[in-house]
Design a protein around this motif. Structure first.
Motif, PDB file in Angstrom:
ATOM      1  N   ALA A 196      15.484  -8.777   9.667  1.00 40.95           N
ATOM      2  CA  ALA A 196      14.697  -7.654  10.169  1.00 40.95           C
ATOM      3  C   ALA A 196      14.778  -7.529  11.685  1.00 40.95           C
ATOM      4  CB  ALA A 196      13.244  -7.790   9.731  1.00 40.95           C
ATOM      5  N   ARG A 197      15.238  -8.580  12.353  1.00 37.21           N
ATOM      6  CA  ARG A 197      15.356  -8.529  13.810  1.00 37.21           C
ATOM      7  C   ARG A 197      16.435  -7.549  14.268  1.00 37.21           C
ATOM      8  NH1 ARG A 197      17.244 -13.257  15.743  1.00 37.21           N
ATOM      9  NH2 ARG A 197      16.634 -12.622  17.836  1.00 37.21           N
ATOM     10  N   ARG A 198      17.247  -7.066  13.353  1.00 35.13           N
ATOM     11  CA  ARG A 198      18.254  -6.061  13.695  1.00 35.13           C
ATOM     12  C   ARG A 198      17.597  -4.783  14.225  1.00 35.13           C
ATOM     13  NH1 ARG A 198      19.810  -2.184  10.164  1.00 35.13           N
ATOM     14  NH2 ARG A 198      22.025  -2.613  10.394  1.00 35.13           N
ATOM     15  N   HIS A 199      16.306  -4.605  13.919  1.00 30.61           N
ATOM     16  CA  HIS A 199      15.605  -3.402  14.359  1.00 30.61           C
ATOM     17  C   HIS A 199      14.913  -3.573  15.712  1.00 30.61           C
ATOM     18  CE1 HIS A 199      16.442  -1.241  10.701  1.00 30.61           C
ATOM     19  NE2 HIS A 199      16.020  -2.269   9.986  1.00 30.61           N
ATOM     20  N   LEU A 200      15.218  -4.654  16.417  1.00 30.00           N
ATOM     21  CA  LEU A 200      14.655  -4.845  17.754  1.00 30.00           C
ATOM     22  C   LEU A 200      15.397  -4.021  18.800  1.00 30.00           C
ATOM     23  CD1 LEU A 200      13.921  -8.690  17.780  1.00 30.00           C
ATOM     24  CD2 LEU A 200      12.286  -6.805  17.557  1.00 30.00           C
ATOM     25  N   VAL A 201      16.504  -3.408  18.403  1.00 31.43           N
ATOM     26  CA  VAL A 201      17.243  -2.510  19.295  1.00 31.43           C
ATOM     27  C   VAL A 201      17.495  -1.198  18.549  1.00 31.43           C
ATOM     28  CG1 VAL A 201      18.370  -4.395  20.534  1.00 31.43           C
ATOM     29  CG2 VAL A 201      19.506  -3.379  18.546  1.00 31.43           C
ATOM     30  N   ARG A 202      17.873  -0.161  19.287  1.00 34.25           N
ATOM     31  CA  ARG A 202      18.207   1.101  18.637  1.00 34.25           C
ATOM     32  C   ARG A 202      19.435   0.928  17.740  1.00 34.25           C
ATOM     33  NH1 ARG A 202      16.896   3.256  23.843  1.00 34.25           N
ATOM     34  NH2 ARG A 202      15.195   4.801  23.757  1.00 34.25           N
ATOM     35  N   PRO A 203      19.475   1.610  16.606  1.00 35.72           N
ATOM     36  CA  PRO A 203      20.689   1.582  15.783  1.00 35.72           C
ATOM     37  C   PRO A 203      21.817   2.287  16.517  1.00 35.72           C
ATOM     38  CG  PRO A 203      19.148   3.231  14.962  1.00 35.72           C
ATOM     39  CD  PRO A 203      18.423   2.468  16.034  1.00 35.72           C
ATOM     40  N   GLY A 204      23.051   1.984  16.129  1.00 41.52           N
ATOM     41  CA  GLY A 204      24.200   2.523  16.841  1.00 41.52           C
ATOM     42  C   GLY A 204      25.128   3.361  15.984  1.00 41.52           C
ATOM     43  N   VAL A 205      25.904   4.211  16.638  1.00 42.19           N
ATOM     44  CA  VAL A 205      26.951   4.966  15.968  1.00 42.19           C
ATOM     45  C   VAL A 205      28.052   4.010  15.528  1.00 42.19           C
ATOM     46  CG1 VAL A 205      28.673   6.798  16.238  1.00 42.19           C
ATOM     47  CG2 VAL A 205      26.429   7.020  17.336  1.00 42.19           C
ATOM     48  N   THR A 206      28.343   3.027  16.366  1.00 45.52           N
ATOM     49  CA  THR A 206      29.248   1.952  16.009  1.00 45.52           C
ATOM     50  C   THR A 206      28.560   0.631  16.326  1.00 45.52           C
ATOM     51  OG1 THR A 206      31.499   1.063  16.249  1.00 45.52           O
ATOM     52  CG2 THR A 206      30.418   1.838  18.264  1.00 45.52           C
ATOM     53  N   GLY A 207      29.124  -0.454  15.828  1.00 45.33           N
ATOM     54  CA  GLY A 207      28.482  -1.740  16.051  1.00 45.33           C
ATOM     55  C   GLY A 207      29.419  -2.894  15.776  1.00 45.33           C
ATOM     56  N   LEU A 208      28.927  -4.095  15.987  1.00 42.72           N
ATOM     57  CA  LEU A 208      29.755  -5.288  15.818  1.00 42.72           C
ATOM     58  C   LEU A 208      30.241  -5.439  14.383  1.00 42.72           C
ATOM     59  CD1 LEU A 208      30.912  -7.809  17.162  1.00 42.72           C
ATOM     60  CD2 LEU A 208      28.759  -8.992  16.641  1.00 42.72           C
ATOM     61  N   ALA A 209      29.370  -5.162  13.416  1.00 46.29           N
ATOM     62  CA  ALA A 209      29.782  -5.283  12.011  1.00 46.29           C
ATOM     63  C   ALA A 209      30.882  -4.275  11.681  1.00 46.29           C
ATOM     64  CB  ALA A 209      28.583  -5.080  11.091  1.00 46.29           C
ATOM     65  N   GLN A 210      30.804  -3.081  12.266  1.00 46.86           N
ATOM     66  CA  GLN A 210      31.794  -2.041  11.981  1.00 46.86           C
ATOM     67  C   GLN A 210      33.179  -2.425  12.505  1.00 46.86           C
ATOM     68  OE1 GLN A 210      28.448  -1.244  12.595  1.00 46.86           O
ATOM     69  NE2 GLN A 210      28.610  -0.985  10.381  1.00 46.86           N
ATOM     70  N   VAL A 211      33.237  -3.049  13.663  1.00 41.26           N
ATOM     71  CA  VAL A 211      34.543  -3.424  14.213  1.00 41.26           C
ATOM     72  C   VAL A 211      35.009  -4.772  13.683  1.00 41.26           C
ATOM     73  CG1 VAL A 211      34.166  -2.077  16.297  1.00 41.26           C
ATOM     74  CG2 VAL A 211      33.572  -4.500  16.308  1.00 41.26           C
ATOM     75  N   SER A 212      34.192  -5.386  12.824  1.00 42.49           N
ATOM     76  CA  SER A 212      34.566  -6.666  12.217  1.00 42.49           C
ATOM     77  C   SER A 212      35.023  -6.496  10.776  1.00 42.49           C
ATOM     78  CB  SER A 212      33.377  -7.639  12.266  1.00 42.49           C
ATOM     79  OG  SER A 212      32.979  -7.892  13.597  1.00 42.49           O
ATOM     80  N   GLY A 213      35.245  -5.245  10.364  1.00 44.89           N
ATOM     81  CA  GLY A 213      35.718  -5.006   9.005  1.00 44.89           C
ATOM     82  C   GLY A 213      35.079  -3.836   8.299  1.00 44.89           C
ATOM     83  N   ARG A 214      34.190  -3.117   8.997  1.00 46.40           N
ATOM     84  CA  ARG A 214      33.501  -1.972   8.414  1.00 46.40           C
ATOM     85  C   ARG A 214      32.878  -2.366   7.075  1.00 46.40           C
ATOM     86  NH1 ARG A 214      37.075   3.473   9.503  1.00 46.40           N
ATOM     87  NH2 ARG A 214      35.089   4.526   9.093  1.00 46.40           N
ATOM     88  N   ASN A 215      33.142  -1.624   6.032  1.00 45.26           N
ATOM     89  CA  ASN A 215      32.490  -1.859   4.753  1.00 45.26           C
ATOM     90  C   ASN A 215      33.113  -2.986   3.930  1.00 45.26           C
ATOM     91  OD1 ASN A 215      30.489   0.088   5.079  1.00 45.26           O
ATOM     92  ND2 ASN A 215      31.825   1.719   4.360  1.00 45.26           N
TER      93      ASN A 215
END
Length: 213
Positions: free
Chosen positions: A129-148
């Protein structure tokens, strides 16, 4: 979490870049809107409540990529409803262009954990749940690490790692890697899924299922 210098500078970058790209891509968006209207009908925009900073809901805006649910035609699942046009828009991320309006409004940032579904909020462990301590992004670390192609446990762990290590330099690296990911058009869908399997919760450290009784 207190705002720090990185947050202030990042917000300024978000406004300048999102505003500039929205203006520059206005003709492209007009073209995409026309094609979506002709192929999928109206509305051309997909709107859905998503959790933002501290889990507060906002309305995410994207170009529509799926047909409406129609049981009589067998259009029920995401895989059934996703069109060839929709796949092309997702592969190129053209469907995400209207999301820059969310960035301009302050709902999102250019870089951050992707905004997921509202009902997932009850399924996260306290750490996730700590993922919500910052604004969500259009892109992110998970997306550039393999997307879905990145599984849920790893994906959420990457989101939390980003929260703890975020910096302007890291954001710049993620943006650069995003360009490469888009060019390769890899990881658009997980195996056996139109996009990503639904998140059903993680086992907590005490052995109780997240979101369970």
């Amino acid at each position: 979490m207190r705002r720090n210098a990185t947050d202030v500078v990042q917000r300024a970058i978000d406004v300048v870049v999102a505003g500039g790209v929205l203006v520059a891509t206005a003709p492209v968006m007009a073209g995409v809107a026309a094609v979506v209207a002709a192929r999928l009908g109206r509305p051309v925009l997909f709107r859905q409540a998503r959790p933002g900073l501290h889990g507060r809901p906002f309305t995410l805006v994207k170009f529509r990529t799926m047909r409406d649910v129609d049981e009589s035609r067998g259009l029920v699942t995401d895989a059934d409803r996703l069109t060839g046009l929709g796949r092309a828009l997702r592969a190129s991320s053209l469907d995400e262009l209207p999301t820059l309006w969310n960035v301009l409004r302050g709902d999102m940032s250019l870089v951050g954990p992707r905004p997921l579904l509202m009902h997932y909020l009850d399924l996260y462990t306290p750490e996730q749940a700590r993922r919500h301590l910052v604004r969500p992004g259009v892109t992110g670390l998970a997306q550039v690490s393999g997307r879905n192609l990145v599984g849920w446990e790893d994906r959420l762990a990457l989101d939390v790692w980003y929260v703890d290590h975020r910096s302007l330099a890291l954001n710049l690296r993620i943006c650069a890697r995003t360009v490469l990911v888009l060019l390769r058009r890899a990881g658009i869908a997980a195996p056996g899924s139109a996009t990503m399997p639904l998140f059903t919760g993680s086992a907590r450290l005490d052995g109780v299922e997240a979101g369970g009784a």
